[in-house]
Write a protein that holds these residues in place. Structure first.
Motif, PDB file in Angstrom:
ATOM      1  N   TRP A 135       0.812  -1.223   0.000  1.00 47.13           N
ATOM      2  CA  TRP A 135       0.000   0.000   0.000  1.00 47.13           C
ATOM      3  C   TRP A 135       0.843   1.270   0.000  1.00 47.13           C
ATOM      4  CZ3 TRP A 135      -3.978  -1.586  -2.061  1.00 47.13           C
ATOM      5  CH2 TRP A 135      -4.643  -2.736  -1.670  1.00 47.13           C
ATOM      6  N   ALA A 136       2.009   1.236   0.609  1.00 47.13           N
ATOM      7  CA  ALA A 136       2.852   2.440   0.619  1.00 47.13           C
ATOM      8  C   ALA A 136       3.280   2.799  -0.805  1.00 47.13           C
ATOM      9  CB  ALA A 136       4.069   2.230   1.516  1.00 47.13           C
ATOM     10  N   ILE A 137       3.620   1.786  -1.600  1.00 46.92           N
ATOM     11  CA  ILE A 137       3.992   2.043  -2.996  1.00 46.92           C
ATOM     12  C   ILE A 137       2.755   2.420  -3.803  1.00 46.92           C
ATOM     13  CG2 ILE A 137       4.930   1.019  -5.105  1.00 46.92           C
ATOM     14  CD1 ILE A 137       6.692  -0.735  -3.226  1.00 46.92           C
ATOM     15  N   HIS A 138       1.661   1.694  -3.605  1.00 45.87           N
ATOM     16  CA  HIS A 138       0.425   1.960  -4.347  1.00 45.87           C
ATOM     17  C   HIS A 138      -0.024   3.407  -4.150  1.00 45.87           C
ATOM     18  CE1 HIS A 138      -3.033   0.470  -6.569  1.00 45.87           C
ATOM     19  NE2 HIS A 138      -3.803   1.156  -5.749  1.00 45.87           N
ATOM     20  N   ARG A 139       0.089   3.882  -2.935  1.00 46.50           N
ATOM     21  CA  ARG A 139      -0.327   5.252  -2.591  1.00 46.50           C
ATOM     22  C   ARG A 139       0.421   6.295  -3.426  1.00 46.50           C
ATOM     23  NH1 ARG A 139      -0.176   4.533   2.427  1.00 46.50           N
ATOM     24  NH2 ARG A 139      -2.345   4.891   2.988  1.00 46.50           N
ATOM     25  N   LEU A 196       1.183   6.290  -6.425  1.00 46.28           N
ATOM     26  CA  LEU A 196       0.719   6.376  -7.808  1.00 46.28           C
ATOM     27  C   LEU A 196      -0.360   7.437  -8.003  1.00 46.28           C
ATOM     28  CD1 LEU A 196       0.453   2.568  -8.599  1.00 46.28           C
ATOM     29  CD2 LEU A 196       2.328   4.132  -9.172  1.00 46.28           C
ATOM     30  N   PHE A 197      -0.899   7.952  -6.912  1.00 42.29           N
ATOM     31  CA  PHE A 197      -2.037   8.856  -7.003  1.00 42.29           C
ATOM     32  C   PHE A 197      -1.686  10.277  -6.604  1.00 42.29           C
ATOM     33  CE2 PHE A 197      -3.667   4.628  -6.441  1.00 42.29           C
ATOM     34  CZ  PHE A 197      -4.605   4.557  -7.450  1.00 42.29           C
ATOM     35  N   ALA A 198      -2.355  11.202  -7.266  1.00 46.63           N
ATOM     36  CA  ALA A 198      -2.256  12.612  -6.906  1.00 46.63           C
ATOM     37  C   ALA A 198      -3.001  12.827  -5.598  1.00 46.63           C
ATOM     38  CB  ALA A 198      -2.864  13.467  -8.019  1.00 46.63           C
ATOM     39  N   ASP A 211     -14.926   6.835 -10.901  1.00 50.08           N
ATOM     40  CA  ASP A 211     -15.896   6.493 -11.956  1.00 50.08           C
ATOM     41  C   ASP A 211     -16.979   7.533 -12.207  1.00 50.08           C
ATOM     42  OD1 ASP A 211     -14.450   4.223 -11.537  1.00 50.08           O
ATOM     43  OD2 ASP A 211     -16.155   2.906 -11.357  1.00 50.08           O
ATOM     44  N   ASN A 212     -17.663   7.908 -11.185  1.00 45.24           N
ATOM     45  CA  ASN A 212     -18.844   8.771 -11.346  1.00 45.24           C
ATOM     46  C   ASN A 212     -18.511  10.256 -11.341  1.00 45.24           C
ATOM     47  OD1 ASN A 212     -18.139   9.143  -8.716  1.00 45.24           O
ATOM     48  ND2 ASN A 212     -20.035   8.390  -7.834  1.00 45.24           N
ATOM     49  N   GLY A 213     -17.234  10.587 -11.445  1.00 45.11           N
ATOM     50  CA  GLY A 213     -16.826  11.986 -11.441  1.00 45.11           C
ATOM     51  C   GLY A 213     -16.594  12.530 -10.044  1.00 45.11           C
ATOM     52  N   GLU A 214     -16.882  11.710  -9.033  1.00 46.84           N
ATOM     53  CA  GLU A 214     -16.666  12.126  -7.648  1.00 46.84           C
ATOM     54  C   GLU A 214     -15.175  12.309  -7.395  1.00 46.84           C
ATOM     55  OE1 GLU A 214     -16.933  10.112  -3.202  1.00 46.84           O
ATOM     56  OE2 GLU A 214     -17.855   9.099  -4.897  1.00 46.84           O
ATOM     57  N   LYS A 215     -14.840  13.353  -6.660  1.00 49.01           N
ATOM     58  CA  LYS A 215     -13.442  13.603  -6.306  1.00 49.01           C
ATOM     59  C   LYS A 215     -13.215  13.132  -4.875  1.00 49.01           C
ATOM     60  CE  LYS A 215     -12.784  17.024  -9.701  1.00 49.01           C
ATOM     61  NZ  LYS A 215     -12.268  18.231 -10.175  1.00 49.01           N
ATOM     62  N   ARG A 216     -12.105  12.456  -4.691  1.00 52.39           N
ATOM     63  CA  ARG A 216     -11.724  11.951  -3.374  1.00 52.39           C
ATOM     64  C   ARG A 216     -10.276  12.326  -3.111  1.00 52.39           C
ATOM     65  NH1 ARG A 216     -13.635   5.674  -3.498  1.00 52.39           N
ATOM     66  NH2 ARG A 216     -15.828   6.052  -3.937  1.00 52.39           N
ATOM     67  N   THR A 217      -9.946  12.341  -1.845  1.00 55.90           N
ATOM     68  CA  THR A 217      -8.533  12.514  -1.508  1.00 55.90           C
ATOM     69  C   THR A 217      -7.832  11.172  -1.714  1.00 55.90           C
ATOM     70  OG1 THR A 217      -8.770  11.893   0.810  1.00 55.90           O
ATOM     71  CG2 THR A 217      -9.105  14.247   0.242  1.00 55.90           C
ATOM     72  N   ARG A 218      -6.534  11.245  -1.893  1.00 56.53           N
ATOM     73  CA  ARG A 218      -5.749  10.014  -2.020  1.00 56.53           C
ATOM     74  C   ARG A 218      -5.954   9.129  -0.797  1.00 56.53           C
ATOM     75  NH1 ARG A 218      -0.005  11.238  -3.373  1.00 56.53           N
ATOM     76  NH2 ARG A 218      -0.329  12.685  -1.693  1.00 56.53           N
ATOM     77  N   GLU A 219      -5.949   9.725   0.381  1.00 55.19           N
ATOM     78  CA  GLU A 219      -6.085   8.923   1.602  1.00 55.19           C
ATOM     79  C   GLU A 219      -7.462   8.271   1.706  1.00 55.19           C
ATOM     80  OE1 GLU A 219      -3.459   8.019   3.298  1.00 55.19           O
ATOM     81  OE2 GLU A 219      -2.407   9.284   1.851  1.00 55.19           O
ATOM     82  N   GLY A 241     -10.495   3.049   1.284  1.00 51.21           N
ATOM     83  CA  GLY A 241     -11.477   2.179   0.638  1.00 51.21           C
ATOM     84  C   GLY A 241     -10.837   0.956   0.006  1.00 51.21           C
ATOM     85  N   LYS A 242      -9.724   1.152  -0.675  1.00 55.28           N
ATOM     86  CA  LYS A 242      -9.024   0.034  -1.305  1.00 55.28           C
ATOM     87  C   LYS A 242      -8.527  -0.960  -0.253  1.00 55.28           C
ATOM     88  CE  LYS A 242      -7.167   2.167  -5.479  1.00 55.28           C
ATOM     89  NZ  LYS A 242      -6.913   1.134  -6.462  1.00 55.28           N
ATOM     90  N   MET A 243      -7.915  -0.434   0.810  1.00 52.68           N
ATOM     91  CA  MET A 243      -7.370  -1.319   1.833  1.00 52.68           C
ATOM     92  C   MET A 243      -8.484  -2.076   2.551  1.00 52.68           C
ATOM     93  SD  MET A 243      -4.089   1.079   2.979  1.00 52.68           S
ATOM     94  CE  MET A 243      -4.681   1.270   4.592  1.00 52.68           C
ATOM     95  N   ALA A 244      -9.622  -1.458   2.761  1.00 55.29           N
ATOM     96  CA  ALA A 244     -10.753  -2.131   3.404  1.00 55.29           C
ATOM     97  C   ALA A 244     -11.277  -3.254   2.508  1.00 55.29           C
ATOM     98  CB  ALA A 244     -11.864  -1.135   3.721  1.00 55.29           C
TER      99      ALA A 244
END
Length: 156
Positions: free
Chosen positions: A67-71, A73-75, A81-89, A94-97
């Motif tokens: 996950w440290a490396i995966h993180r 990769l993101f701004a 998908d639906n145009g919703e904006k999320r923070t990287r964290e 969500g991914k880790m869960a």
């Protein structure tokens, strides 16, 4: 078919090309133009390879739970998908869960298109993903097969 809008950052290597050590006065206008065109072409290839490496790292780090490396990769802000904006964290939580509950995953992807315009790139990837989660409700394997769209931006 799934279309996802993740905006991972890509890091492209800078390149300095020194093909010929000609004195400045020896280079003709034509040679200079050819060298400039070659530099643009090589930079394009380096950008495409950097993007492919991001896509490979994306899949590998999900399956290996790195996950440290995966993180990385993101701004800081990601559009999904639906145009919703999320923070990287928020995205990472969500991914880790989700992936934390699976016993195993396998993501096999193939980049089919890369379109780089300046510091932005659009990538199309074919993906076959399998998520294994034993349960009492039936089939323990979730399969997702489809075309994914990614929009990436070069970061320093």
């Amino acid at each position: 078919m799934f279309h996802t809008r993740l905006r991972p950052a890509f890091r492209a290597a800078a390149l300095t090309i020194t093909l010929l050590a000609l004195p400045a006065q020896a280079a003709t206008t034509r040679e200079a133009a050819e060298l400039a065109a070659l530099k643009v072409q090589v930079q394009g290839l380096l950008d495409r390879e950097a993007i492919r490496q991001v896509m490979l790292t994306y899949a590998r780090t999900i399956d290996s739970r790195e996950w440290a490396i995966h993180r990385t990769l993101f701004a800081d802000e990601v559009e999904v998908d639906n145009g919703e904006k999320r923070t990287r964290e928020n995205l990472m939580r969500g991914k880790m869960a989700f992936f934390g509950q699976t016993k195993a995953t396998q993501h096999i992807g193939m980049v089919t298109e890369v379109d780089v315009k300046g510091d932005d790139a659009h990538v199309v990837s074919l993906l076959h993903a399998q998520h294994y989660l034993p349960n009492d409700l039936g089939e323990p394997v979730q399969r997702m097969i489809g075309t994914y769209d990614y929009w990436l931006r070069r970061t320093p």
